[in-house]
Design an enzyme around this catalytic site. Structure first.
Site, PDB file in Angstrom:
ATOM      1  N   ASP A   1       0.864  -1.181   0.000  1.00 25.32           N
ATOM      2  CA  ASP A   1       0.000   0.000   0.000  1.00 25.32           C
ATOM      3  C   ASP A   1       0.904   1.235   0.000  1.00 25.32           C
ATOM      4  O   ASP A   1       1.722   1.411   0.910  1.00 25.32           O
ATOM      5  CB  ASP A   1      -0.893   0.027   1.237  1.00 25.32           C
ATOM      6  CG  ASP A   1      -1.975  -1.034   1.188  1.00 25.32           C
ATOM      7  OD1 ASP A   1      -2.403  -1.385   0.072  1.00 25.32           O
ATOM      8  OD2 ASP A   1      -2.393  -1.503   2.258  1.00 25.32           O
TER       9      ASP A   1
ATOM     10  N   ASP B   1     -13.796  -3.573  -1.685  1.00 26.33           N
ATOM     11  CA  ASP B   1     -13.691  -3.321  -0.248  1.00 26.33           C
ATOM     12  C   ASP B   1     -15.106  -3.343   0.319  1.00 26.33           C
ATOM     13  O   ASP B   1     -15.972  -2.597  -0.143  1.00 26.33           O
ATOM     14  CB  ASP B   1     -13.053  -1.958   0.028  1.00 26.33           C
ATOM     15  CG  ASP B   1     -11.658  -1.832  -0.565  1.00 26.33           C
ATOM     16  OD1 ASP B   1     -10.961  -2.860  -0.640  1.00 26.33           O
ATOM     17  OD2 ASP B   1     -11.269  -0.713  -0.951  1.00 26.33           O
TER      18      ASP B   1
END
Length: 251
Positions: free
Chosen positions: A11, A130
């Protein structure tokens, strides 16, 4: 039998690898180029590189950084963050990405999946989802988990598959960073009700969690971040235990 894949996730925010809990409280985890090179050498099967603030800040994924990472690795490499057009994907693939991951842009414009698959092939189009469980229903969230929608996880999975995407990267926002294990009930439903490959994400804390997500969650791949970034689990040790549990992996 197809081998199960272990995928470290990088990330990226402001050019650095970061890791948080439940999508917040980010802390620095190192240089993404250095980490990518180490993981490729130590036995990772693939890498996922997500510019987690690209969509929110309305900017494109850092193609230069992608190129530097790609120069250091010899394993498949997925890139996501701020991708919303054929041009975006073309740039990333030319800079060394093997696959791209789209998330918010696919929800806002589902036809983007069709267009990208038609242009580049399903094998390099990953749709990231998500989701968070709200009153017993998994709801899809956008913009790095900040924007809730009324879209239900499993119906969105069905549409993503029908539009031709190659695989789904499912992250449970409730499990992300908690190290309490993956969302295996949801993963099993995702994996058994449709034919599209599923990457499990969110919740890895120990080796048993990986065993469980392959045996109970029926995941095709397991993605994790902090347990690799902070040297809590080694790839060789992890894969040895997976094989001991009858899970096929590449050593």
């Amino acid at each position: 039998m197809l081998t199960k894949r272990i995928i470290p996730c990088l990330d990226i925010k402001d050019g650095r690898t970061v890791k948080g809990i439940n999508f917040i409280d980010l802390r620095d985890a190192g240089d993404p180029v250095e980490l990518a090179e180490i993981y490729a050498k130590e036995g990772a099967d693939e890498l996922v590189f997500l510019d987690i603030s690209a969509t929110e800040e309305k900017r494109k994924t850092l193609a230069k950084l992608v190129r530097h990472v790609a120069e250091k690795v010899n394993i498949p490499f997925t890139v996501g963050g701020g991708i919303s057009s054929i041009e975006d994907v073309d740039i990333l693939l030319h800079n060394g990405a093997d696959k791209v991951s789209i998330n918010s842009s696919a929800v806002k414009n589902p036809k983007l999946i069709d267009d990208l698959v038609a242009k580049f092939g399903s094998q390099c189009i990953v749709v990231a989802i998500d989701a968070k469980k709200i009153e017993d229903t998994w709801k899809v969230h956008l913009v790095g988990g900040k924007v809730p929608t009324e879209i239900e996880l499993f119906s969105w999975e069905a549409e993503v598959e029908e539009r031709g995407a190659g695989e789904i990267l499912f992250t449970s926002m409730d499990h992300d960073g908690t190290k309490n294990g993956f969302a295996n009930k949801a993963l099993k439903k995702l994996s058994t009700e449709r034919n599209i490959p599923i990457i499990a994400s969110g919740g890895a804390g120990n080796i048993d969690h990986f065993v469980d997500t392959f045996l109970e969650g029926r995941a095709d791949a397991a993605l994790a971040a902090s347990v690799f970034h902070f040297k809590e689990i080694g790839f060789k040790e992890l894969k040895t235990v997976l094989r001991q549990n009858g899970i096929p992996v590449r050593l």
